[in-house]
Every structure is written in C-alpha cells, then in structure tokens.
Design a protein around this motif. Sequence first.
Motif, PDB file in Angstrom:
ATOM      1  N   GLY A 197       0.846  -1.190   0.000  1.00  0.00           N
ATOM      2  CA  GLY A 197       0.000   0.000   0.000  1.00  0.00           C
ATOM      3  C   GLY A 197       0.873   1.227   0.000  1.00  0.00           C
ATOM      4  O   GLY A 197       2.068   1.158   0.326  1.00  0.00           O
ATOM      5  N   GLY A 198       0.302   2.357  -0.393  1.00  0.00           N
ATOM      6  CA  GLY A 198       1.048   3.611  -0.384  1.00  0.00           C
ATOM      7  C   GLY A 198       0.095   4.787  -0.434  1.00  0.00           C
ATOM      8  O   GLY A 198      -1.124   4.601  -0.568  1.00  0.00           O
ATOM      9  N   ALA A 199       0.657   5.995  -0.315  1.00  0.00           N
ATOM     10  CA  ALA A 199      -0.177   7.193  -0.388  1.00  0.00           C
ATOM     11  C   ALA A 199       0.672   8.372  -0.836  1.00  0.00           C
ATOM     12  O   ALA A 199       1.909   8.326  -0.777  1.00  0.00           O
ATOM     13  N   ILE A 200      -0.027   9.403  -1.302  1.00  0.00           N
ATOM     14  CA  ILE A 200       0.599  10.658  -1.722  1.00  0.00           C
ATOM     15  C   ILE A 200      -0.161  11.776  -1.024  1.00  0.00           C
ATOM     16  O   ILE A 200      -1.396  11.773  -1.012  1.00  0.00           O
ATOM     17  N   ALA A 201       0.575  12.724  -0.424  1.00  0.00           N
ATOM     18  CA  ALA A 201      -0.076  13.839   0.265  1.00  0.00           C
ATOM     19  C   ALA A 201       0.405  15.158  -0.324  1.00  0.00           C
ATOM     20  O   ALA A 201       1.565  15.281  -0.722  1.00  0.00           O
ATOM     21  N   THR A 202      -0.486  16.137  -0.367  1.00  0.00           N
ATOM     22  CA  THR A 202      -0.117  17.480  -0.828  1.00  0.00           C
ATOM     23  C   THR A 202      -1.172  18.468  -0.359  1.00  0.00           C
ATOM     24  O   THR A 202      -2.304  18.078  -0.071  1.00  0.00           O
ATOM     25  N   SER A 203      -0.776  19.717  -0.284  1.00  0.00           N
ATOM     26  CA  SER A 203      -1.764  20.761  -0.006  1.00  0.00           C
ATOM     27  C   SER A 203      -1.982  21.640  -1.232  1.00  0.00           C
ATOM     28  O   SER A 203      -2.653  22.667  -1.156  1.00  0.00           O
ATOM     29  N   ASP A 204      -1.400  21.225  -2.367  1.00  0.00           N
ATOM     30  CA  ASP A 204      -1.548  21.957  -3.628  1.00  0.00           C
ATOM     31  C   ASP A 204      -2.698  21.301  -4.397  1.00  0.00           C
ATOM     32  O   ASP A 204      -2.584  20.145  -4.821  1.00  0.00           O
ATOM     33  N   SER A 205      -3.790  22.043  -4.593  1.00  0.00           N
ATOM     34  CA  SER A 205      -4.981  21.380  -5.151  1.00  0.00           C
ATOM     35  C   SER A 205      -4.764  20.947  -6.600  1.00  0.00           C
ATOM     36  O   SER A 205      -5.291  19.914  -7.017  1.00  0.00           O
ATOM     37  N   ALA A 206      -3.944  21.686  -7.358  1.00  0.00           N
ATOM     38  CA  ALA A 206      -3.675  21.256  -8.741  1.00  0.00           C
ATOM     39  C   ALA A 206      -2.914  19.936  -8.739  1.00  0.00           C
ATOM     40  O   ALA A 206      -3.211  19.023  -9.526  1.00  0.00           O
ATOM     41  N   LEU A 207      -1.932  19.809  -7.845  1.00  0.00           N
ATOM     42  CA  LEU A 207      -1.172  18.555  -7.764  1.00  0.00           C
ATOM     43  C   LEU A 207      -2.050  17.419  -7.263  1.00  0.00           C
ATOM     44  O   LEU A 207      -1.982  16.295  -7.771  1.00  0.00           O
ATOM     45  N   GLY A 208      -2.890  17.700  -6.279  1.00  0.00           N
ATOM     46  CA  GLY A 208      -3.788  16.670  -5.753  1.00  0.00           C
ATOM     47  C   GLY A 208      -4.699  16.141  -6.848  1.00  0.00           C
ATOM     48  O   GLY A 208      -4.904  14.929  -6.986  1.00  0.00           O
ATOM     49  N   GLU A 209      -5.210  17.052  -7.657  1.00  0.00           N
ATOM     50  CA  GLU A 209      -6.105  16.640  -8.738  1.00  0.00           C
ATOM     51  C   GLU A 209      -5.349  15.797  -9.774  1.00  0.00           C
ATOM     52  O   GLU A 209      -5.854  14.780 -10.253  1.00  0.00           O
ATOM     53  N   ARG A 210      -4.119  16.220 -10.083  1.00  0.00           N
ATOM     54  CA  ARG A 210      -3.319  15.470 -11.063  1.00  0.00           C
ATOM     55  C   ARG A 210      -3.009  14.062 -10.577  1.00  0.00           C
ATOM     56  O   ARG A 210      -3.076  13.098 -11.345  1.00  0.00           O
ATOM     57  N   VAL A 211      -2.694  13.933  -9.291  1.00  0.00           N
ATOM     58  CA  VAL A 211      -2.428  12.598  -8.735  1.00  0.00           C
ATOM     59  C   VAL A 211      -3.673  11.719  -8.871  1.00  0.00           C
ATOM     60  O   VAL A 211      -3.581  10.543  -9.243  1.00  0.00           O
ATOM     61  N   GLY A 212      -4.835  12.301  -8.595  1.00  0.00           N
ATOM     62  CA  GLY A 212      -6.080  11.544  -8.711  1.00  0.00           C
ATOM     63  C   GLY A 212      -6.301  11.006 -10.120  1.00  0.00           C
ATOM     64  O   GLY A 212      -6.814   9.901 -10.308  1.00  0.00           O
ATOM     65  N   LEU A 213      -5.872  11.770 -11.124  1.00  0.00           N
ATOM     66  CA  LEU A 213      -5.988  11.328 -12.516  1.00  0.00           C
ATOM     67  C   LEU A 213      -4.918  10.295 -12.861  1.00  0.00           C
ATOM     68  O   LEU A 213      -5.193   9.276 -13.487  1.00  0.00           O
ATOM     69  N   LEU A 214      -3.684  10.571 -12.420  1.00  0.00           N
ATOM     70  CA  LEU A 214      -2.558   9.697 -12.790  1.00  0.00           C
ATOM     71  C   LEU A 214      -2.676   8.304 -12.185  1.00  0.00           C
ATOM     72  O   LEU A 214      -2.183   7.334 -12.750  1.00  0.00           O
ATOM     73  N   ARG A 215      -3.322   8.182 -11.023  1.00  0.00           N
ATOM     74  CA  ARG A 215      -3.387   6.865 -10.374  1.00  0.00           C
ATOM     75  C   ARG A 215      -4.499   6.003 -10.942  1.00  0.00           C
ATOM     76  O   ARG A 215      -4.590   4.826 -10.609  1.00  0.00           O
ATOM     77  N   GLN A 216      -5.388   6.576 -11.751  1.00  0.00           N
ATOM     78  CA  GLN A 216      -6.490   5.768 -12.268  1.00  0.00           C
ATOM     79  C   GLN A 216      -6.741   6.067 -13.746  1.00  0.00           C
ATOM     80  O   GLN A 216      -7.687   6.740 -14.109  1.00  0.00           O
ATOM     81  N   TYR A 217      -5.844   5.564 -14.586  1.00  0.00           N
ATOM     82  CA  TYR A 217      -5.987   5.540 -16.050  1.00  0.00           C
ATOM     83  C   TYR A 217      -6.039   6.918 -16.708  1.00  0.00           C
ATOM     84  O   TYR A 217      -6.277   7.010 -17.907  1.00  0.00           O
TER      85      TYR A 217
END
Length: 364
Positions: A197-217
């Motif tokens: 398991g793993g996780a990614i944390a950030t307080s930058d909303s643009a980066l958070g949104e990009r991670v959400g896209l990159l981790r799921q296709y």
Amino acid sequence: MATVPLNAPGQALSAQRAELLAITARVIDSGWLIHGPEHRAFESELATFLGTTFALGVASGTDALEIALRAVHDDDDRRRTVITVANAGGYTSTAARAAGFEVAYCDVDPASHCLNPAALESVLDDSVFAVVVTHLYGRAADVGAVRALCEPRGIKVIEDCAQSIGARTQQGRAGSLGDIATFSFYPTKNLGALGDGGAIATSDSALGERVGLLRQYGWSSKYRITTQGARNSRLDEVQAAVLRFRLPLVDDWNERRRWIIRQYADAASDRIHVLEAGGPWHSAHLAVVETSDAAELARHLERRDVQTAVHYPIPDHLQRAFATTPPARLPVTENLVGRILSLPCFPELEDAEVGQVCAALASY
Ligand SMILES: *Cc1c(COP(=O)(O)O)cnc(C)c1O
C-alpha cells in the motif's frame, strides 16, 4: 537464548488478530473492494493526521514516488532530471527511471545521513525539475533548506516519507513540508498494511487533482481519458480499513521505537555510535549505528543471537542497473557503507529482548 529478530510483522498480526478479522469481515459485508467508503475515510483521516489538504491512496510507496514525479513534471522536455540521495534503497531511482526521467545524486550529511543541502547547490542545473528528500531511517530531513534552494529555480520538492510517518517538526509533520509527499504501507513500515500500500499527500490542489488522474488511467470521469502518463495504482478497501485502525496507534508505536533506540544508545560501548533518534522529529523506523567495521560488529551481535542488516549495502550510483559513465562520486555516501548497521527495532520487541541487544552492544 532465543534470537532477537530484526523485524517480526507477524507479532503485530497475532496481537491484533481479532480486530483484523473483524475489519476484514466489515469490508466483505460492505460489498466494496476498491475505492469505497473505507478508502475515502482513510484518505481524509491521513490528510488530517499529516496536516495536508489532500491524501490519496495508491498501491505502494514506489508507485507513490513514480506518480508524484509525474505529477510535478510540467512536460518541459528540457527539464527531466530528478535529484536524490544514493543511500536510501534505490526506490526513487527505480520510480524515476520507470517514468522515463534521468536521476542524478546529491551527497549526504555525515551526521544525519540525509541529503546535505550544502552539497545540493552544485548539482542543481537547468535540467532539474524535482528533488526527492528522503527522511532516512525516520529522521525528518531539512526540507526548509532544500526548498530555499529549489523554489527560486522552479524546482519541486518531494518528501519520501516511507520511513518517517508520524515524525513531527516545528513546521509540521513529515509529509507536509514540501510540495508533495509519498508514503509506503509495506508491512514492516511504521504504519503497515496487510500487504502492499502507499499514499501521496499534498496541499496543492492542482497537484492533488493530477495525482487523482494519474493513479487511475487518466480518467477525468469514467472511461474518459484526459491525462497522459497515467496508470492504475489503487489502495484496496481491506488495506484502507486496516490502515484506518492502525493510524491512531502510530504516535505511541513511534514513542516505543524511540525508547528502544534510547536504550541502545545508553548501553553501547564507545566503539559504537547510535544515530540520534531522541525526539518527535524522528519516527525511529530503523535503529542504525555507525562503527569503524560494521561487518565485525554484525558478527559479534550474531554470536549473541541478535539479527542485524545493512540499510543499504549498495548505493544507487554503484548499482549495476543504474551505473553511469563516468561514475558519480559521492564520498560521504560511499564512506558510510561499511560503517552502518541496523539493529532490531519494532514496537512489539519485548523489554528482555531489548536488554539482550543492549548487553551485546555493551560487550563490544
Ligand atoms: C520502503 C520504501 C519505499 C518503497 O515502498 P514500497 O511500498 O515497498 O514500494 C520507498 N522509499 C523508502 C525510503 C522506503 O523505505
């Protein structure tokens, strides 16, 4: 005398057997296996714990690094180099290379064994887009000094918190100090899952949104692929539910780990230097000592039934798969290799076992 193991993740399993079975049953009964209510709750609880706006589950710590690197890269092909240290197990090198980035190394500080900000300036050139700072052994590295060098150059700072969950500085917890941070929940980490398991944390909303896209296709919505370089890397419901149960225990577990290292430091003969781990800025993931001949100390401890290991025996720049010509020169990193040894350190270690290690350290 029984052998004191370096690690024993099975002990946490038997101590928590009833709770873990109940948690697994709860997930089965919910009918959710992926990205359901446990995952959503864990992401929110982890972000609260860290003091970040976002936390996103992924499948491993190495995936977290790869996705974080892709997230901070802005598609400028002149800037494709990642700077990191060579003494942290090779995970960042593996992740960066998987994403097609170049890796260059910065030497470490001889006292902390973490990235040396004084050595960083000379390796920052126009090709660098990210610096990965590893909080090695659980020690919160000096992220502020790294940011001070990186921010004016538009370079992103990624914290690798695989070993440091819970470590707390005056500026906040490890994982809230850079642009984005990565975590591993491999079973022997300070917060372990029942598998990967793993996780990614950030307080930058643009980066958070990009991670959400990159981790799921790269899906902006179901079956609509809008982001390049994406993949599938998810944390499942069973892991999320187990991690929710264990997260509130981390601070106490880390305190116990620090206590163990303190006993070693008090007991060790003057041929052994126990790396400092005495405050909340250290998660005490590993109890590492320095000595002039680590192999000799390992043999001494083995004869007294104490398991040890070296974290890590081959620096990245000397790994056959990563070698460059001409080879990088990292004198501090290279000098530490024969001098470091890790001792047993996990919360379930019993006082008598700690005593056995202490006696063996004292007699060296
Ligand atoms: C364990 C670890 C990782 C990788 O985590 P996995 O979940 O095993 O992929 C990355 N960085 C560091 C410093 C680690 O200790």
